[in-house]
Design a protein around this motif. Structure first.
Motif: not given
Length: 211
Positions: A132-134, A191-193, A201-203
């Motif tokens: 969380x909070x990446x 940026x906040x993912x 996987x997020x980019x």
């Protein structure tokens, strides 16, 4: 995300042991076992002769699950086990040359004026907890200039919605299919993912031009 002790990984097991002690209260708070016991442990008088002048102690507790907790010793323990579930994050950064002023999109080269797309991928391995909070922050390398509007440029360059945009990964391909956007200031993109779920996987995607 909760702190995980060093050396502990997803799937590890740990025990919590609760111990109850029969003891005389020796001060404020509850009696504790071990060093600095606040109450003296009672002695089992079951083997002594009956003494009508005393209240004798006879223990009937069973052996507990804790270490050295036998039957009829004035202690009893219970053990519970928990399994560690931690986020397992890895980050990779790749670049793709999209266009140059001589070759266009056909086998483009990293020459002055070329447009390069960077993809920062944050992967969370399966089987653990959600991360969380990446948040991501990345400095644009030297000899490159942030490409101010990702949705514009040569008509043959694929458009990306937003200034700095989120996305996902399919195989080795970065997809600009996220809804979030980031920012760029002073040569640093950020940026906040949000939450990267277990197994996802997020980019963060942005573009630059070669000086």
């Amino acid at each position: 995300m909760a702190n995980i002790p060093n050396g502990v990984v997803t799937g590890d097991l740990a025990d919590i042991i609760l111990i109850g002690q029969a003891a005389g209260h020796g001060g404020s708070g509850l009696p504790v076992t071990g060093i600095s016991v606040k109450g003296s442990a009672f002695t089992d008088d079951s083997g002594d002769a009956d003494d009508p002048t005393l209240v004798q102690n006879v223990f009937a507790d069973a052996a507990g699950t804790g270490s050295s907790d036998g039957a009829a010793d004035g202690y009893h323990s219970a053990t519970d086990t928990y399994e560690v579930a931690a986020a397992d994050i890895s980050v990779s950064k790749t670049s793709t040359i999209l266009w140059d002023p001589i070759n266009g999109t056909t086998n483009p080269k990293a020459i002055p004026g070329a447009i390069v797309e960077y993809c920062i991928a944050v992967a969370n391995a399966s089987g653990g907890a959600n991360a969380t909070g990446v948040a991501i922050s990345d400095t644009i390398p030297a000899n490159l200039t942030y490409y101010g509007s990702l949705a514009t440029g040569p008509a043959t360059v694929p458009a990306v919605i937003g200034v700095v945009t989120e996305g996902t990964v399919t195989g080795a391909t970065c997809n600009a299919d996220g809804s979030g956007t980031g920012a760029q200031a002073g040569g640093v993109v950020s940026g906040n993912l949000g939450t990267v779920a277990s197994g996802d996987t997020e980019t963060l995607i942005f573009r630059v031009t070669v000086d």
